[in-house]
Design an enzyme around this catalytic site. Structure first.
Site, short mmCIF file in Angstrom:
data_model
loop_
_atom_site.label_atom_id
_atom_site.label_comp_id
_atom_site.label_asym_id
_atom_site.label_seq_id
_atom_site.Cartn_x
_atom_site.Cartn_y
_atom_site.Cartn_z
N ARG A 120 0.82 -1.21 0.00
CA ARG A 120 0.00 0.00 0.00
C ARG A 120 0.86 1.28 0.00
O ARG A 120 0.47 2.30 -0.56
CB ARG A 120 -0.86 -0.04 1.27
CG ARG A 120 -1.86 1.04 1.40
CD ARG A 120 -2.55 0.88 2.75
NE ARG A 120 -3.71 0.01 2.64
CZ ARG A 120 -4.92 0.45 2.30
NH1 ARG A 120 -5.13 1.72 2.06
NH2 ARG A 120 -5.94 -0.37 2.22
N ASP B 71 0.52 -20.12 17.93
CA ASP B 71 1.71 -19.65 17.23
C ASP B 71 2.69 -20.78 16.90
O ASP B 71 3.34 -20.75 15.86
CB ASP B 71 2.42 -18.59 18.10
CG ASP B 71 3.62 -17.98 17.40
OD1 ASP B 71 3.46 -17.49 16.26
OD2 ASP B 71 4.72 -17.98 17.98
N LYS C 72 13.18 -26.42 6.99
CA LYS C 72 14.47 -26.53 7.69
C LYS C 72 15.15 -27.83 7.29
O LYS C 72 14.52 -28.89 7.27
CB LYS C 72 14.26 -26.51 9.21
CG LYS C 72 13.90 -25.14 9.76
CD LYS C 72 13.73 -25.21 11.26
CE LYS C 72 13.15 -23.93 11.82
NZ LYS C 72 14.12 -22.88 12.06
N LYS D 210 1.48 -18.55 7.58
CA LYS D 210 0.73 -18.74 8.80
C LYS D 210 0.57 -17.38 9.47
O LYS D 210 1.37 -16.50 9.18
CB LYS D 210 1.42 -19.75 9.71
CG LYS D 210 2.69 -19.22 10.40
CD LYS D 210 3.24 -20.22 11.35
CE LYS D 210 2.87 -19.92 12.78
NZ LYS D 210 3.68 -18.89 13.42
N LYS E 1 8.89 -19.21 25.00
CA LYS E 1 9.74 -18.04 24.75
C LYS E 1 10.54 -17.74 26.00
O LYS E 1 10.11 -18.08 27.11
CB LYS E 1 8.87 -16.82 24.45
CG LYS E 1 7.92 -17.01 23.28
CD LYS E 1 8.56 -16.53 22.00
CE LYS E 1 7.58 -16.63 20.86
NZ LYS E 1 8.19 -17.07 19.62
N HIS F 189 4.07 -25.66 13.88
CA HIS F 189 5.44 -26.18 13.85
C HIS F 189 5.59 -27.50 14.63
O HIS F 189 6.14 -28.48 14.12
CB HIS F 189 6.43 -25.16 14.40
CG HIS F 189 6.40 -23.83 13.70
ND1 HIS F 189 6.13 -23.70 12.36
CD2 HIS F 189 6.59 -22.57 14.15
CE1 HIS F 189 6.17 -22.43 12.02
NE2 HIS F 189 6.46 -21.72 13.08
N ASP G 178 4.69 -23.67 6.21
CA ASP G 178 5.11 -23.81 7.60
C ASP G 178 6.63 -23.88 7.49
O ASP G 178 7.17 -24.88 7.02
CB ASP G 178 4.56 -25.10 8.22
CG ASP G 178 4.97 -25.21 9.68
OD1 ASP G 178 6.17 -25.01 9.98
OD2 ASP G 178 4.11 -25.49 10.52
N HIS G 179 7.31 -22.82 7.89
CA HIS G 179 8.74 -22.77 7.54
C HIS G 179 9.55 -23.86 8.23
O HIS G 179 10.66 -24.16 7.81
CB HIS G 179 9.32 -21.37 7.77
CG HIS G 179 9.67 -21.06 9.19
ND1 HIS G 179 8.75 -20.64 10.11
CD2 HIS G 179 10.85 -21.12 9.87
CE1 HIS G 179 9.34 -20.44 11.28
NE2 HIS G 179 10.62 -20.72 11.16
N GLU H 57 12.96 -21.30 22.85
CA GLU H 57 13.49 -20.05 22.28
C GLU H 57 13.95 -19.13 23.40
O GLU H 57 13.41 -19.18 24.51
CB GLU H 57 12.40 -19.34 21.48
CG GLU H 57 11.87 -20.13 20.31
CD GLU H 57 10.89 -19.30 19.50
OE1 GLU H 57 11.32 -18.65 18.55
OE2 GLU H 57 9.69 -19.30 19.84
C1 BG6 Z 1 7.34 -18.36 13.93
C2 BG6 Z 1 6.64 -17.94 15.18
O1 BG6 Z 1 6.45 -19.05 13.08
O2 BG6 Z 1 8.42 -19.23 14.26
C3 BG6 Z 1 7.60 -17.25 16.12
O3 BG6 Z 1 5.58 -17.06 14.85
C4 BG6 Z 1 8.80 -18.11 16.38
O4 BG6 Z 1 6.97 -16.90 17.34
C5 BG6 Z 1 9.42 -18.62 15.09
O5 BG6 Z 1 9.77 -17.33 17.10
C6 BG6 Z 1 10.49 -19.64 15.36
O6 BG6 Z 1 11.16 -19.93 14.16
P1 BG6 Z 1 12.70 -20.38 14.14
O7 BG6 Z 1 12.94 -20.68 12.71
O8 BG6 Z 1 13.48 -19.22 14.69
O9 BG6 Z 1 12.77 -21.57 15.04
#
Ligand code: BG6
Length: 484
Positions: free
Chosen positions: A51, A235, A182, A148, A331, A240, A177-178, A216
């Site tokens: 935008r 989240d 990995k 997501k 976290k 994940h 879903d990243h 984390e």
């Molecule tokens: C994201 C979450 O999808 O994945 C975050 O929204 C999280 O809260 C992150 O920190 C963790 O990803 P990675 O690749 O750092 O383990």
């Protein structure tokens, strides 16, 4: 061993939300790395749309700054960087109106792969899909990539699936879903299905329990608004951790292809029992010394949203009945430490007598950092005298075993974006999978909301609330340490 780079055909990629955080942190740096690796051919077009009023020159400057900040070290020279930036286009666009759409449509090529990356909130998925169709950009070569959170419950996920299905077939929809991108997560499949050693033991007859930990150190700082509407369950667990659970628990697919792999994952999710409240511990971090607590990050200081979850899950099928899966994520924990530990049962009878102690094998798959696998085996403690046993690790750190190539593995986004271009959906979530995952998490969340209970407090920098330890202790088990 050199990593192989197979160039993909020239393509058009549009990043909606191209000025946003994800685009600057992950998507553009990932594209840049693939560009430098030689995977993109001349003629590939990358267009950012958002935008904000700006022209392509200003956008290139913005991306240059993003690369300075977020790109990780890799081999490239100044010419490559200049050429990549020069190739970027920017279109000011109103996702819900008409501004910019004709300009964007004019940039798209006919008869080549077109990928539309929806790096925007889910509220815009529908309007974007509709306009892509209306402006003639949704032909058979088009595919959309959605980030997501895919909904916030079953109902909203279903609605999103229906919205997208109006203009795109399932084979054109790539739900990211990243974690699936990995390298070590994919290695889970290689370890299980590429070796004869593990699979025969991979069941409740031999496996006592499985632990999945994604710990984390980051807090919710810059994303407090989003996070306080989600919590760890939405989240991290629904996506994940669920994906990790699926890969560790699924039956061997007949082939490594999208349908076969996703069918097996779906069966795992559908076989999950509902989780009883007694088997879940929620936590929220509190400040320690100069580190602020969760309540100080979010607007509502009385928030009861969880930044930590530990739970026990059961999969009701022949392979896993009786073997609990313990999942834990949070976290601001002691260390960034993600691993899956498969804890085998003790030998049925010890020929060495009680003084030899009790021993069990543990296969640990370390996802991050220090990716590798470690198999704990029992051997004789060296020295004269009786037969005393000791557990030692057979440790393989991938960077040591595979050399420098293992240090230069592509980031999850690099892999996944290239899979979109190649048309390979194996590492993306199918609509029914996402819905099944919400169907499992919804009642858990509904229970909390009904009870109004606050999560247990835990210190920043700890391993989570004490109550999470008790969750395993009462089963006579222990969490693995979250190591620095
Ligand atoms: C994201 C979450 O999808 O994945 C975050 O929204 C999280 O809260 C992150 O920190 C963790 O990803 P990675 O690749 O750092 O383990």
């Amino acid at each position: 061993m050199a990593s192989r780079v197979i160039p993909v055909d020239p393509f058009d990629l549009v990043v909606f939300g191209g000025t946003g955080d994800l685009a600057r942190r992950k998507i553009l740096p990932a594209l840049f790395r693939r560009y430098c690796a030689g995977q993109m051919q001349a003629g590939t077009r990358i267009v950012a749309a958002a935008r904000t009023e700006m022209d392509s020159a200003a956008y290139r400057e913005m991306v240059a700054a993003a690369l300075d900040e977020f790109d990780t070290p890799h081999a490239h020279d100044a010419d490559q960087r200049r050429a990549f930036l020069d190739g970027l286009h920017y279109v000011t666009l109103d996702a819900t109106g008409t501004q910019g759409w004709e300009e964007l449509a004019a940039l798209m090529s006919r008869d080549r792969i077109k990928a539309y990356y929806f790096s925007v909130g889910p509220a815009l998925f529908g309007p974007l899909a509709e306009r892509l169709h209306e402006y003639g950009m949704s032909d058979d070569e088009a595919r959309i990539v959605v980030e997501k959170p895919f909904g916030r419950d079953l109902e909203s996920a279903r609605a999103l699936n229906l919205t997208l299905a109006r203009h795109f077939t399932e084979s054109q929809i790539y739900r990211i879903d990243h974690y699936l991108g990995k390298e070590t997560v994919q290695n889970l499949m290689a370890i299980r299905f590429g070796n004869m050693l593990f699979e025969p033991l991979w069941n409740s007859q031999y496996v006592d329990h499985i632990q999945i930990t994604v710990a984390e150190t980051v807090g919710v700082g810059g994303r407090a608004d989003y996070y306080d509407r989600s919590g760890a369950m939405r989240d991290m667990v629904q996506n994940h951790l669920m994906q990790l659970l699926c890969l560790i628990a699924m039956e061997p697919p007949a082939k490594f292809d999208p349908s076969a792999v996703r069918d097996e994952k779906l069966k795992v999710i559908r076989a999950l029992d509902p989780v009883v409240p007694n088997d879940i511990v929620r936590g929220q971090y509190r400040g320690v010394d100069d580190k602020p607590g969760y309540a100080e990050h979010v607007e509502n200081a009385a928030s009861t949203v969880e930044s930590f979850i530990a739970l026990k899950a059961h999969i009701s099928n022949w392979r896993w009945a009786g073997t609990p899966f313990y999942l834990r994520t949070g976290k601001r924990l002691r260390a960034r430490n993600s691993e899956i530990a498969v804890v085998f049962k003790e030998a049925p009878h010890s020929i060495f007598g009680a003084e030899a102690g009790r021993h069990r094998n543990i296969l640990t798959i370390r996802l991050q950092p220090n990716e590798g696998i470690d198999l704990g085996v029992t051997i004789k403690e060296p020295g004269p005298g009786g037969m005393r046993l000791v557990d030692v690790p057979l440790d393989m750190t991938f960077t040591e075993a595979l050399g420098p190539d293992a240090e230069d593995v592509p980031d999850a986004y690099e892999r996944l974006i290239m899979d979109v271009i190649r048309g390979n959906q194996t590492l993306f979530m199918r609509g029914d999978e996402v819905e099944a995952a919400w169907a499992w998490t919804d009642p858990i969340i509904a229970d909390w909301e009904a009870s109004g209970d606050a999560p247990f407090a835990y210190d920043s920098g700890s391993a989570g609330p004490e109550e999470a330890l008790a969750l395993m202790h009462r089963d006579g088990r222990r969490w693995r340490e979250i190591r620095l």
